[in-house]
Design a protein around this motif. Sequence first.
Motif, PDB file in Angstrom:
ATOM      1  N   ILE A 127      84.925  88.822  27.938  1.00 20.37           N
ATOM      2  CA  ILE A 127      84.337  89.532  28.476  1.00 20.37           C
ATOM      3  C   ILE A 127      85.415  90.734  27.389  1.00 20.37           C
ATOM      4  N   THR A 128      85.644  91.072  26.211  1.00 20.75           N
ATOM      5  CA  THR A 128      85.974  92.340  26.263  1.00 20.75           C
ATOM      6  C   THR A 128      85.386  94.653  26.263  1.00 20.75           C
ATOM      7  N   ALA A 129      85.301  94.454  27.330  1.00 16.14           N
ATOM      8  CA  ALA A 129      84.699  96.070  26.963  1.00 16.14           C
ATOM      9  C   ALA A 129      85.834  97.359  27.943  1.00 16.14           C
ATOM     10  N   ASN A 130      85.068  98.561  27.386  1.00 18.97           N
ATOM     11  CA  ASN A 130      86.047  99.761  27.902  1.00 18.97           C
ATOM     12  C   ASN A 130      86.569  99.710  29.827  1.00 18.97           C
ATOM     13  N   ALA A 131      87.772  99.786  29.728  1.00 20.24           N
ATOM     14  CA  ALA A 131      88.087 100.084  30.816  1.00 20.24           C
ATOM     15  C   ALA A 131      87.373 101.423  31.892  1.00 20.24           C
ATOM     16  N   THR A 132      85.766 101.417  32.317  1.00 19.57           N
ATOM     17  CA  THR A 132      85.057 101.729  32.777  1.00 19.57           C
ATOM     18  C   THR A 132      84.561 101.849  34.133  1.00 19.57           C
ATOM     19  N   ARG A 133      84.439  99.845  33.983  1.00 18.70           N
ATOM     20  CA  ARG A 133      84.152  99.722  35.211  1.00 18.70           C
ATOM     21  C   ARG A 133      84.312  99.163  37.051  1.00 18.70           C
ATOM     22  N   SER A 134      83.640  99.600  37.850  1.00 16.51           N
ATOM     23  CA  SER A 134      84.087  99.335  38.865  1.00 16.51           C
ATOM     24  C   SER A 134      84.571  97.688  39.378  1.00 16.51           C
ATOM     25  N   VAL A 135      85.460  97.852  40.553  1.00 15.19           N
ATOM     26  CA  VAL A 135      85.270  96.438  41.047  1.00 15.19           C
ATOM     27  C   VAL A 135      84.384  95.691  41.445  1.00 15.19           C
ATOM     28  N   GLU A 136      83.008  96.699  42.251  1.00 14.12           N
ATOM     29  CA  GLU A 136      81.973  95.980  42.894  1.00 14.12           C
ATOM     30  C   GLU A 136      81.259  95.872  40.743  1.00 14.12           C
ATOM     31  N   GLN A 137      81.157  96.330  40.452  1.00 14.93           N
ATOM     32  CA  GLN A 137      80.622  95.906  39.179  1.00 14.93           C
ATOM     33  C   GLN A 137      81.098  95.225  38.689  1.00 14.93           C
ATOM     34  N   LYS A 138      82.413  94.975  38.097  1.00 16.35           N
ATOM     35  CA  LYS A 138      82.665  93.402  38.162  1.00 16.35           C
ATOM     36  C   LYS A 138      81.803  91.888  39.243  1.00 16.35           C
ATOM     37  N   LYS A 139      82.695  92.186  40.089  1.00 16.60           N
ATOM     38  CA  LYS A 139      81.779  91.025  41.047  1.00 16.60           C
ATOM     39  C   LYS A 139      80.169  90.790  41.073  1.00 16.60           C
ATOM     40  N   ALA A 140      79.575  92.146  40.462  1.00 21.15           N
ATOM     41  CA  ALA A 140      78.184  92.179  40.730  1.00 21.15           C
ATOM     42  C   ALA A 140      78.131  90.960  38.818  1.00 21.15           C
ATOM     43  N   MET A 159      80.403  98.720  25.192  1.00 22.80           N
ATOM     44  CA  MET A 159      79.970  97.931  24.027  1.00 22.80           C
ATOM     45  C   MET A 159      80.759  96.512  23.834  1.00 22.80           C
ATOM     46  N   PRO A 160      80.196  96.038  25.210  1.00 20.73           N
ATOM     47  CA  PRO A 160      81.428  93.831  25.311  1.00 20.73           C
ATOM     48  C   PRO A 160      81.081  93.461  23.617  1.00 20.73           C
ATOM     49  N   LEU A 161      82.555  92.989  23.826  1.00 17.70           N
ATOM     50  CA  LEU A 161      82.100  91.384  22.905  1.00 17.70           C
ATOM     51  C   LEU A 161      83.104  90.509  23.643  1.00 17.70           C
ATOM     52  N   VAL A 162      81.776  89.608  23.803  1.00 20.49           N
ATOM     53  CA  VAL A 162      81.857  88.646  24.224  1.00 20.49           C
ATOM     54  C   VAL A 162      82.225  86.616  23.917  1.00 20.49           C
ATOM     55  N   HIS A 163      83.152  86.288  24.015  1.00 20.37           N
ATOM     56  CA  HIS A 163      83.962  85.204  23.298  1.00 20.37           C
ATOM     57  C   HIS A 163      83.603  84.392  24.175  1.00 20.37           C
ATOM     58  N   ILE A 164      82.107  82.878  23.337  1.00 20.85           N
ATOM     59  CA  ILE A 164      82.529  82.026  24.763  1.00 20.85           C
ATOM     60  C   ILE A 164      82.625  80.395  24.184  1.00 20.85           C
ATOM     61  N   SER A 165      83.342  80.257  24.998  1.00 25.47           N
ATOM     62  CA  SER A 165      83.842  78.295  24.386  1.00 25.47           C
ATOM     63  C   SER A 165      83.757  77.459  25.053  1.00 25.47           C
TER      64      SER A 165
END
Length: 126
Positions: A71-84, A1-7
């Motif tokens: 992007i505020t998100a649960n701490a569940t994603r891998s480094v590879e997912q973040k890079k992707a 459930m990411p919360l996204v702030h765009i400025s």
Amino acid sequence: MPLVHISLRNGKPPAYRQAICDGIYHAMRETFDVPEDDQFMVVTGHESADFRYGASYLNVARSDDLVFIQITANATRSVEQKKALYQSIVRRLGDSPGIRAEDVFINIVEVARENWSLGHGLAQYA
């Protein structure tokens, strides 16, 4: 459930801002396993005096078209997912609304699952 702030700086039309939201949402669906309709985003425009950035920090040539994406998100994603995710957002925003890769600044804030209440005063993920 990411919360996204765009400025971004003021002056961009609604279709431009909507294209940013769409691109980020589809990138999160593609790389972050975000469920369908999990769209919680806010876009904030700023006057030039209220929007500061390093124009060449880390040898990245930024312009006034810079977009900050947090992007505020649960701490569940891998480094590879973040890079992707970063690559997918940059590609998608380059396609529409036409933002240069140098002008896409992304920050992920990771939180524990119990730090969310999505309504009714409940901790749905705890």
